[in-house]
Design a protein around this motif. Structure first.
Motif, PDB file in Angstrom:
ATOM      1  N   GLY A  94       0.791  -1.294   0.022  1.00 10.88           N
ATOM      2  CA  GLY A  94       0.156  -0.002  -0.036  1.00 10.88           C
ATOM      3  C   GLY A  94       0.823   1.164  -0.013  1.00 10.88           C
ATOM      4  O   GLY A  94       2.108   1.136  -0.173  1.00 10.88           O
ATOM      5  N   ILE A  95       0.191   2.507   0.277  1.00 11.89           N
ATOM      6  CA  ILE A  95       0.923   3.664   0.291  1.00 11.89           C
ATOM      7  C   ILE A  95       0.654   4.398   1.530  1.00 11.89           C
ATOM      8  O   ILE A  95      -0.512   4.512   2.016  1.00 11.89           O
ATOM      9  CB  ILE A  95       0.426   4.610  -1.157  1.00 11.89           C
ATOM     10  CG1 ILE A  95       0.912   3.742  -2.407  1.00 11.89           C
ATOM     11  CG2 ILE A  95       0.920   5.896  -0.819  1.00 11.89           C
ATOM     12  CD1 ILE A  95       0.096   4.230  -3.505  1.00 11.89           C
ATOM     13  N   GLY A  96       1.903   4.941   2.226  1.00 13.80           N
ATOM     14  CA  GLY A  96       1.605   5.522   3.344  1.00 13.80           C
ATOM     15  C   GLY A  96       2.693   6.575   3.479  1.00 13.80           C
ATOM     16  O   GLY A  96       3.542   6.598   2.589  1.00 13.80           O
ATOM     17  N   ILE A  97       2.666   7.665   4.324  1.00 14.31           N
ATOM     18  CA  ILE A  97       3.420   8.761   4.337  1.00 14.31           C
ATOM     19  C   ILE A  97       4.142   8.688   5.532  1.00 14.31           C
ATOM     20  O   ILE A  97       3.942   8.543   6.404  1.00 14.31           O
ATOM     21  CB  ILE A  97       2.273  10.143   4.530  1.00 14.31           C
ATOM     22  CG1 ILE A  97       1.531  10.114   3.340  1.00 14.31           C
ATOM     23  CG2 ILE A  97       3.327  11.430   4.554  1.00 14.31           C
ATOM     24  CD1 ILE A  97       0.396  11.164   3.185  1.00 14.31           C
ATOM     25  N   VAL A  98       5.747   8.626   5.075  1.00 11.48           N
ATOM     26  CA  VAL A  98       6.715   8.641   6.253  1.00 11.48           C
ATOM     27  C   VAL A  98       7.689   9.740   5.978  1.00 11.48           C
ATOM     28  O   VAL A  98       7.957  10.280   5.181  1.00 11.48           O
ATOM     29  CB  VAL A  98       7.474   7.318   5.743  1.00 11.48           C
ATOM     30  CG1 VAL A  98       8.665   7.179   6.815  1.00 11.48           C
ATOM     31  CG2 VAL A  98       6.733   6.399   5.425  1.00 11.48           C
ATOM     32  N   THR A 101       6.740  11.837   3.346  1.00 10.21           N
ATOM     33  CA  THR A 101       7.167  11.637   1.963  1.00 10.21           C
ATOM     34  C   THR A 101       6.138  10.154   1.781  1.00 10.21           C
ATOM     35  O   THR A 101       6.127   9.159   2.417  1.00 10.21           O
ATOM     36  CB  THR A 101       8.567  10.970   1.877  1.00 10.21           C
ATOM     37  OG1 THR A 101       9.265  11.926   2.337  1.00 10.21           O
ATOM     38  CG2 THR A 101       8.945  10.726   0.423  1.00 10.21           C
ATOM     39  N   PRO A 102       5.479  10.188   0.555  1.00  9.04           N
ATOM     40  CA  PRO A 102       4.618   9.075   0.147  1.00  9.04           C
ATOM     41  C   PRO A 102       5.321   8.054  -0.210  1.00  9.04           C
ATOM     42  O   PRO A 102       6.133   8.334  -1.108  1.00  9.04           O
ATOM     43  CB  PRO A 102       3.570   9.664  -0.814  1.00  9.04           C
ATOM     44  CG  PRO A 102       3.924  11.031  -1.308  1.00  9.04           C
ATOM     45  CD  PRO A 102       4.943  11.311  -0.187  1.00  9.04           C
ATOM     46  N   CYS A 103       5.266   6.906   0.325  1.00 11.20           N
ATOM     47  CA  CYS A 103       6.222   5.777  -0.077  1.00 11.20           C
ATOM     48  C   CYS A 103       5.225   4.416  -0.455  1.00 11.20           C
ATOM     49  O   CYS A 103       4.287   4.134   0.306  1.00 11.20           O
ATOM     50  CB  CYS A 103       6.852   5.251   1.004  1.00 11.20           C
ATOM     51  SG  CYS A 103       8.037   6.614   1.687  1.00 11.20           S
ATOM     52  N   VAL A 104       5.570   3.757  -1.261  1.00  8.01           N
ATOM     53  CA  VAL A 104       4.993   2.292  -1.529  1.00  8.01           C
ATOM     54  C   VAL A 104       5.571   1.586  -0.522  1.00  8.01           C
ATOM     55  O   VAL A 104       7.061   1.634  -0.293  1.00  8.01           O
ATOM     56  CB  VAL A 104       5.264   1.790  -2.913  1.00  8.01           C
ATOM     57  CG1 VAL A 104       4.805   0.477  -2.908  1.00  8.01           C
ATOM     58  CG2 VAL A 104       4.461   2.574  -3.758  1.00  8.01           C
ATOM     59  N   ILE A 105       4.870   0.728   0.323  1.00  5.55           N
ATOM     60  CA  ILE A 105       5.223  -0.080   1.443  1.00  5.55           C
ATOM     61  C   ILE A 105       4.819  -1.506   1.161  1.00  5.55           C
ATOM     62  O   ILE A 105       3.894  -1.814   0.833  1.00  5.55           O
ATOM     63  CB  ILE A 105       4.720   0.284   2.789  1.00  5.55           C
ATOM     64  CG1 ILE A 105       5.248   1.836   3.273  1.00  5.55           C
ATOM     65  CG2 ILE A 105       5.209  -0.462   4.035  1.00  5.55           C
ATOM     66  CD1 ILE A 105       4.414   2.306   4.525  1.00  5.55           C
ATOM     67  N   ILE A 106       5.828  -2.454   1.157  1.00  9.14           N
ATOM     68  CA  ILE A 106       5.713  -3.787   0.920  1.00  9.14           C
ATOM     69  C   ILE A 106       6.177  -4.551   2.112  1.00  9.14           C
ATOM     70  O   ILE A 106       7.214  -4.650   2.428  1.00  9.14           O
ATOM     71  CB  ILE A 106       6.601  -4.348  -0.351  1.00  9.14           C
ATOM     72  CG1 ILE A 106       6.018  -3.403  -1.580  1.00  9.14           C
ATOM     73  CG2 ILE A 106       6.486  -5.819  -0.626  1.00  9.14           C
ATOM     74  CD1 ILE A 106       6.602  -3.861  -2.870  1.00  9.14           C
ATOM     75  N   ALA A 107       5.258  -5.347   2.823  1.00  7.81           N
ATOM     76  CA  ALA A 107       5.537  -5.770   4.086  1.00  7.81           C
ATOM     77  C   ALA A 107       4.997  -7.360   4.233  1.00  7.81           C
ATOM     78  O   ALA A 107       3.900  -7.804   4.074  1.00  7.81           O
ATOM     79  CB  ALA A 107       4.864  -5.172   5.058  1.00  7.81           C
ATOM     80  N   GLN A 134       4.795   4.106 -11.658  1.00  4.56           N
ATOM     81  CA  GLN A 134       3.983   4.902 -12.465  1.00  4.56           C
ATOM     82  C   GLN A 134       3.716   6.019 -11.554  1.00  4.56           C
ATOM     83  O   GLN A 134       3.358   7.340 -12.255  1.00  4.56           O
ATOM     84  CB  GLN A 134       2.657   4.270 -12.508  1.00  4.56           C
ATOM     85  CG  GLN A 134       2.514   3.520 -13.830  1.00  4.56           C
ATOM     86  CD  GLN A 134       1.056   2.899 -14.143  1.00  4.56           C
ATOM     87  OE1 GLN A 134       0.562   2.426 -13.350  1.00  4.56           O
ATOM     88  NE2 GLN A 134       0.517   3.165 -15.156  1.00  4.56           N
ATOM     89  N   ASN A 135       3.796   6.224 -10.041  1.00  5.71           N
ATOM     90  CA  ASN A 135       3.623   7.211  -9.543  1.00  5.71           C
ATOM     91  C   ASN A 135       4.842   7.851  -8.838  1.00  5.71           C
ATOM     92  O   ASN A 135       4.723   9.063  -8.353  1.00  5.71           O
ATOM     93  CB  ASN A 135       2.735   6.875  -8.458  1.00  5.71           C
ATOM     94  CG  ASN A 135       1.339   6.701  -8.942  1.00  5.71           C
ATOM     95  OD1 ASN A 135       0.395   7.359  -8.878  1.00  5.71           O
ATOM     96  ND2 ASN A 135       1.159   5.442  -8.870  1.00  5.71           N
ATOM     97  N   ARG A 136       5.881   7.639  -9.256  1.00  7.11           N
ATOM     98  CA  ARG A 136       7.296   7.808  -8.979  1.00  7.11           C
ATOM     99  C   ARG A 136       7.524   8.057  -7.416  1.00  7.11           C
ATOM    100  O   ARG A 136       7.805   9.226  -6.763  1.00  7.11           O
ATOM    101  CB  ARG A 136       7.588   9.294  -9.543  1.00  7.11           C
ATOM    102  CG  ARG A 136       7.303   9.111 -11.414  1.00  7.11           C
ATOM    103  CD  ARG A 136       8.260   9.845 -12.069  1.00  7.11           C
ATOM    104  NE  ARG A 136       9.748   9.727 -11.635  1.00  7.11           N
ATOM    105  CZ  ARG A 136      10.478   8.752 -11.997  1.00  7.11           C
ATOM    106  NH1 ARG A 136       9.850   7.684 -12.787  1.00  7.11           N
ATOM    107  NH2 ARG A 136      11.706   8.573 -11.975  1.00  7.11           N
ATOM    108  N   LEU A 137       7.402   6.839  -6.656  1.00  6.15           N
ATOM    109  CA  LEU A 137       7.532   6.959  -5.266  1.00  6.15           C
ATOM    110  C   LEU A 137       8.751   6.091  -4.794  1.00  6.15           C
ATOM    111  O   LEU A 137       8.905   4.978  -5.278  1.00  6.15           O
ATOM    112  CB  LEU A 137       6.108   6.442  -4.743  1.00  6.15           C
ATOM    113  CG  LEU A 137       4.885   7.062  -5.001  1.00  6.15           C
ATOM    114  CD1 LEU A 137       3.614   6.558  -4.505  1.00  6.15           C
ATOM    115  CD2 LEU A 137       4.883   8.567  -4.596  1.00  6.15           C
ATOM    116  N   PRO A 138       9.442   6.344  -3.727  1.00  9.60           N
ATOM    117  CA  PRO A 138      10.143   5.516  -3.227  1.00  9.60           C
ATOM    118  C   PRO A 138       9.462   4.143  -2.405  1.00  9.60           C
ATOM    119  O   PRO A 138       8.263   4.230  -2.434  1.00  9.60           O
ATOM    120  CB  PRO A 138      10.787   6.005  -2.042  1.00  9.60           C
ATOM    121  CG  PRO A 138      10.086   7.404  -1.911  1.00  9.60           C
ATOM    122  CD  PRO A 138       9.091   7.647  -3.064  1.00  9.60           C
TER     123      PRO A 138
END
Ligand code: COA
Length: 533
Positions: A94-98, A101-107, A134-138
């Motif tokens: 999912g996507i969360g703000i850290v 910074t919005p980041c894709v998170i894979i757990a 596509q969304n250019r996220l870390p």
């Protein structure tokens, strides 16, 4: 201002009856989501906590900024597969703000078969990385996995969209300036070891995190060396000796804190190309969506009523309202972000395709993201439609969607069938996000149409003149059952053909989060598609 005025009587029997039926569907969705999050594996969850370890969603809660939402994707991946013992496919994405910074998170979820990779786990992992691209996220990887789920190794290991592709994407993402970061909380074995090691930053939890290409049993088998896990690939070994890890932490919260510090130093800047406005709620309650979209898909409904409950102030600047009326197009704002809406209000005719193509081009010219709201049984068929050039006109719409440079979002409200699915930016047309509602149905055609096609094909085929009515009835029954099962949104979401089955009332906020990511435009190719005129 062009306000949509509702024609719905929320006190009518029809509205109330439908709302009650839809609420029951939402109840089922919530139950299934609750099962995916924590059901059916009490012992594993208890053991995990006894080991002083957190669950993946608990780790995510600690990682993201307080009081910010986490947009979880595909919670029901692998639903009803593997005897329902691969909850969420053993991975949370999912996507969360850290630190802003919005980041894709894979757990990974170690309580689901040791966090191993089922076929859907790999697909979910890849999809999350594609979303980052596509969304250019870390991307942040919270690693705790036993690698491939070995009984299904042929479905996860060497194919073009299998495990190896996740590493390809990690390397490509990093090369595009999209930082890859990881914390290792448990196993990270064999190919799985590459997940943290291909990251730009790695922190391991002392005494718990382990990285090795071959675990102790493999080492024993291969070179007869007897070694324990910690000596082979623990945090001390990799941080002080091998340099595989950059740092260690004494606890999971400390490791997550170090990740937050690393993300705070990324120098990431949001690129919003949209001219935003102060957000306003719709003039009509989003809860009313449940009474508007019929649970019985044979009943028609008015898509303007749906739009009115998703957009700011129910203010809709409609494009060509008197032409190709079955395709509703117009610009609106959602949570203050402009969006070009393309929505079905009937079957697609040639005029609708031309109008849709024109509108997509217009939004591209103005950098306005596109939102497709599906309720489409397909493009019009028949001699008149073919003579009007429906094949070439519908292909223009597909062409425009595929080459569109602005971010694209799809929501399947009800039907999404036939080539209509392609023209409306179905999963194959690479939307940035695609969500389904519990009332959605995705298939080549409606089930009853398929029944007619299959029985007619049988009658027209070799020996068709001898086919009995009983045989035809059996074909009809099987086809009906197949379409009912395979068009169902739970079947779709289990296989990762969407990014999640969502509640209609949450759609506006979810779209607002997606739009706020400020996905950049696809690069200009310098070429313009050749439309068939
Ligand atoms: N493939 C299939 N099943 C696996 C598996 C794998 N790679 N790794 C673990 N499992 C299963 C276990 O059999 C067990 O199943 P069960 O609940 O039906 O009994 C479940 O996952 C949990 O494993 P368990 O060992 O009890 O959990 P753990 O938390 O103590 O350890 C691991 C988890 C992943 C560290 C450990 O199981 C392990 O080292 N697995 C092998 C990893 C490996 O060599 N992978 C190579 C992949 S290429």
């Amino acid at each position: 201002m062009a306000l949509i005025k509702t024609k719905i009587d929320t006190r009518s029997d029809a509205f109330q009856k439908n709302k009650a039926a839809y609420e029951a569907m939402v109840g089922t969705l919530r139950e299934r989501q609750a099962y995916a999050v924590s059901g059916g594996r009490d012992k594993q969850i208890e053991r995990n906590h006894e080991r002083g370890k957190f669950l993946p969603r608990e780790r995510i809660d600690m990682l993201i900024d307080p009081h910010t939402p986490f947009l979880e994707l595909s919670t029901l991946a692998a639903w009803d597969k593997y005897k329902n013992a691969a909850q969420s496919a053993g991975i949370v994405t999912g996507i969360g703000i850290v630190t802003g910074t919005p980041c894709v998170i894979i757990a990974n979820d170690p309580t689901v078969k040791g966090g191993t990779f089922f076929p859907e786990t790999v697909q979910k992992h890849i999809r999350a990385q594609e979303i980052a691209l596509q969304n250019r996220l870390p991307v942040v990887y919270l690693v705790d996995s036993g690698g491939a789920f070995l009984p299904h190794q042929d479905e996860v290991f060497s194919g073009p969209r299998h495990f190896g592709h996740t590493f390809y994407l990690q390397a490509r993402l990093s090369a595009q300036g999209l930082t890859q970061l990881s914390a290792v909380f448990g196993g990270s074995t064999a190919g799985g070891a590459y997940i943290p090691v291909l990251c730009d930053y790695v922190v391991m939890v002392r005494g718990k995190g382990r990285i090795f290409l071959g675990g102790p049993p493999i080492v024993k088998e291969a070179i007869k060396e007897i070694v324990d896990q910690e000596t082979l690939g623990g945090a001390e070994k990799h941080t002080r000796v091998s340099g595989v890890s950059d740092d260690f932490a004494d606890s999971e919260p400390e490791a997550l804190g170090k990740l937050r510090e690393a993300i705070a130093r990324l120098n990431w800047r949001r690129q919003v190309h949209a001219k935003t406005k102060p957000a306003k709620p719709p003039r009509y309650a989003t809860e009313e969506l449940l009474g508007i979209v019929p649970v019985d898909r044979k009943q028609v409904f008015d898509m303007y009523e749906v739009i009115a409950r998703l957009i700011d102030d129910s203010d809709f600047d409609e494009f060509k309202p008197h032409f190709g009326e079955e395709l509703v197009c117009g610009v609106a704002y959602i949570h203050g972000y402009p969006v070009g809406i393309i929505a079905n209000n009937g079957i697609l005719f040639s005029e609708c395709s031309l109008k849709g193509t024109h509108f997509i081009e217009k939004c591209n010219q103005r950098n306005i993201p596109l939102l497709f709201l599906h309720n489409i049984t397909g493009f019009m068929v028949g001699t008149k439609a073919e003579e009007s050039g429906i094949a070439k006109h519908s292909s223009k719409m597909v062409y425009a969607v595929a080459n569109s440079r602005v971010p694209k979002y799809s929501v399947i409200v009800s039907h999404s069938c036939g080539a209509g699915n392609y023209g409306m930016c179905g999963a194959g047309l690479m939307p940035h996000f695609l969500f389904t509602w519990p009332t959605s149905f995705i298939a080549t055609m409606a089930g009853e149409t398929a029944v007619v096609v299959m029985t007619e094909v049988k009658k027209a085929g070799i020996g068709g003149d001898k086919v009995t009515q009983a045989e035809l009835d059996k074909i009809a029954e099987d086809t009906r059952a197949l379409y009912t099962e395979q068009g169902d949104p739970y079947h779709i979401t289990a296989r990762l053909w969407d990014d999640g089955l969502i509640e209609p009332t949450k759609t506006r906020d979810i779209l607002g989060l997606c739009l706020a990511l400020g996905a950049t435009l696809e690069p200009e190719t310098g070429y313009h598609p050749v439309y068939r005129m």
